[in-house]
Design a protein around this motif. Structure first.
Motif, PDB file in Angstrom:
ATOM      1  N   CYS A  81       1.882  -0.998   5.224  1.00  0.00           N
ATOM      2  CA  CYS A  81       1.842  -1.884   4.058  1.00  0.00           C
ATOM      3  C   CYS A  81       3.161  -1.953   3.305  1.00  0.00           C
ATOM      4  CB  CYS A  81       0.737  -1.431   3.105  1.00  0.00           C
ATOM      5  SG  CYS A  81      -0.923  -1.571   3.800  1.00  0.00           S
ATOM      6  N   VAL A  82       3.934  -0.849   3.301  1.00  0.00           N
ATOM      7  CA  VAL A  82       5.142  -0.806   2.501  1.00  0.00           C
ATOM      8  C   VAL A  82       6.195   0.002   3.254  1.00  0.00           C
ATOM      9  CG1 VAL A  82       4.420   1.255   1.229  1.00  0.00           C
ATOM     10  CG2 VAL A  82       6.052  -0.326   0.183  1.00  0.00           C
ATOM     11  N   THR A  83       7.442  -0.324   3.057  1.00  0.00           N
ATOM     12  CA  THR A  83       8.536   0.381   3.724  1.00  0.00           C
ATOM     13  C   THR A  83       9.096   1.485   2.819  1.00  0.00           C
ATOM     14  OG1 THR A  83      10.138  -1.233   2.877  1.00  0.00           O
ATOM     15  CG2 THR A  83       9.161  -1.667   5.046  1.00  0.00           C
ATOM     16  N   GLY A  84       9.810   2.417   3.441  1.00  0.00           N
ATOM     17  CA  GLY A  84      10.473   3.471   2.680  1.00  0.00           C
ATOM     18  C   GLY A  84       9.762   4.809   2.688  1.00  0.00           C
ATOM     19  N   PHE A  85       8.652   4.923   3.440  1.00  0.00           N
ATOM     20  CA  PHE A  85       7.891   6.184   3.462  1.00  0.00           C
ATOM     21  C   PHE A  85       7.715   6.705   4.885  1.00  0.00           C
ATOM     22  CE2 PHE A  85       6.607   4.015  -0.395  1.00  0.00           C
ATOM     23  CZ  PHE A  85       6.657   5.018  -1.345  1.00  0.00           C
ATOM     24  N   SER A  86       8.660   6.422   5.747  1.00  0.00           N
ATOM     25  CA  SER A  86       8.524   6.798   7.149  1.00  0.00           C
ATOM     26  C   SER A  86       8.983   8.220   7.444  1.00  0.00           C
ATOM     27  CB  SER A  86       9.315   5.815   8.021  1.00  0.00           C
ATOM     28  OG  SER A  86      10.686   5.806   7.643  1.00  0.00           O
ATOM     29  N   GLU A  87       9.618   8.892   6.502  1.00  0.00           N
ATOM     30  CA  GLU A  87      10.086  10.255   6.753  1.00  0.00           C
ATOM     31  C   GLU A  87       8.911  11.227   6.857  1.00  0.00           C
ATOM     32  OE1 GLU A  87      13.327  11.586   4.282  1.00  0.00           O
ATOM     33  OE2 GLU A  87      13.812   9.509   3.741  1.00  0.00           O
TER      34      GLU A  87
END
Length: 301
Positions: A81-87
């Motif tokens: 749903c949203v980018t920036g939380f793949s870590e």
């Protein structure tokens, strides 16, 4: 579908939505743990087997694994749903936050003797305390002393990891320590539970030790003969059974925490021995009235 292609600047709101959905989806399972524990214990007593603790540990492992899978699915949906939380650190933070809110239900639901309403109340305390004391719902606000409690909650360290809101959080630690602190703080209520249960177990063991010491000191032929002469063998056996039930009720009144009482023998069944300390006061008074010879009996003799 309603969260598709969300703005990364509102990532904390998407996280809140995911955490709340996870919490309320597993809630029916967590609330039913007290009923499962009661029925399983009754079944174990009826079938005369001692696998209660094994069943509790297996149930705990299954539920914790199920909640972990839900948290991993939450991490996957969040990145869709949203980018920036793949870590990976966000995946660990999501699992820790989910455990912080749901695992206390397992502790009180399976390993205590609390009823359903009380277990639900105690198990809900982490999320209630998070709302009031973590400052994640109002970053930077709060009374100076009370808001220092935010360091006990995993969500505070989680929010310090989110780029869109970490600048608003007050007193965030350095980035390398956030991941570790998220995991450690998620076990805060587990540490409290283990400490309280350990104190209860030690207190009950001390009571059993005192009772055993009293029985061993009074377990001689003179005292036994005196009791038989005063009460008679039949009455003594009946009082032995009532005394055992009384001591079990005393140990049960120590608290709601489930401590194994299988090795607790309140009386000597073979000899029917009773001690003055273990017989209830009302029972001793009734015995003194019912079985002591009266003046008329003495006069007749």
């Amino acid at each position: 579908g309603t969260f598709w292609n969300s703005d990364a600047d509102h990532g904390e709101l998407i996280l809140l939505a995911c955490v709340n959905l996870t919490y309320y989806h597993v809630m029916p399972l967590l609330v039913s743990l007290t009923e499962w524990r009661a029925s399983m214990t009754e079944e174990a007593e009826a079938l005369m087997h001692s696998s209660v603790h094994v069943n509790k540990m297996l149930k705990t492992a299954i539920i914790m694994g199920f909640i972990t899978l839900i948290a991993v699915a939450q991490y996957a949906v969040l990145n869709i749903c949203v980018t920036g939380f793949s870590e990976v650190k966000f995946a660990l933070a999501i699992v820790s936050e989910t455990a912080f809110m749901t695992f206390p239900f397992i502790y009180v639901g399976l390993f205590t003797k609390m009823e359903s309403s009380m277990a639900h109340l105690v198990g809900s305390m982490p999320i209630v305390f998070t709302i009031f004391f973590s400052t994640t719902y109002s970053p930077g606000a709060g009374v100076p002393v009370i808001k220092d409690l935010r360091y006990l909650f995993s969500r505070f360290y989680f929010w310090c990891m989110i780029p869109s809101i970490q600048d608003s959080m007050e007193g965030c630690p350095n980035n390398p320590y956030n991941t570790i602190l998220v995991f450690v703080s998620s076990m805060f209520f587990l540490f409290i539970f283990l400490a309280v249960m350990g104190i209860r177990m030690l207190k009950k063991k001390q009571i059993r030790h005192d009772l055993d010491l009293i029985r061993s000191n009074l377990k001689d032929s003179t005292y036994k003969d005196l009791q038989i002469e005063m009460y008679g063998p039949k009455v003594l056996r009946r009082l032995s059974r009532s005394t055992k039930r009384h001591e079990e009720s005393v140990l049960a009144s120590m608290g709601a925490f489930d401590v194994d009482d299988s090795d607790d023998d309140s009386t000597d069944i073979e000899t029917g021995m009773l001690t003055e300390r273990t017989v209830p006061l009302t029972t001793r008074n009734s015995l003194s009235v019912s079985f002591h010879p009266t003046n008329n009996d003495t006069a007749k003799k």
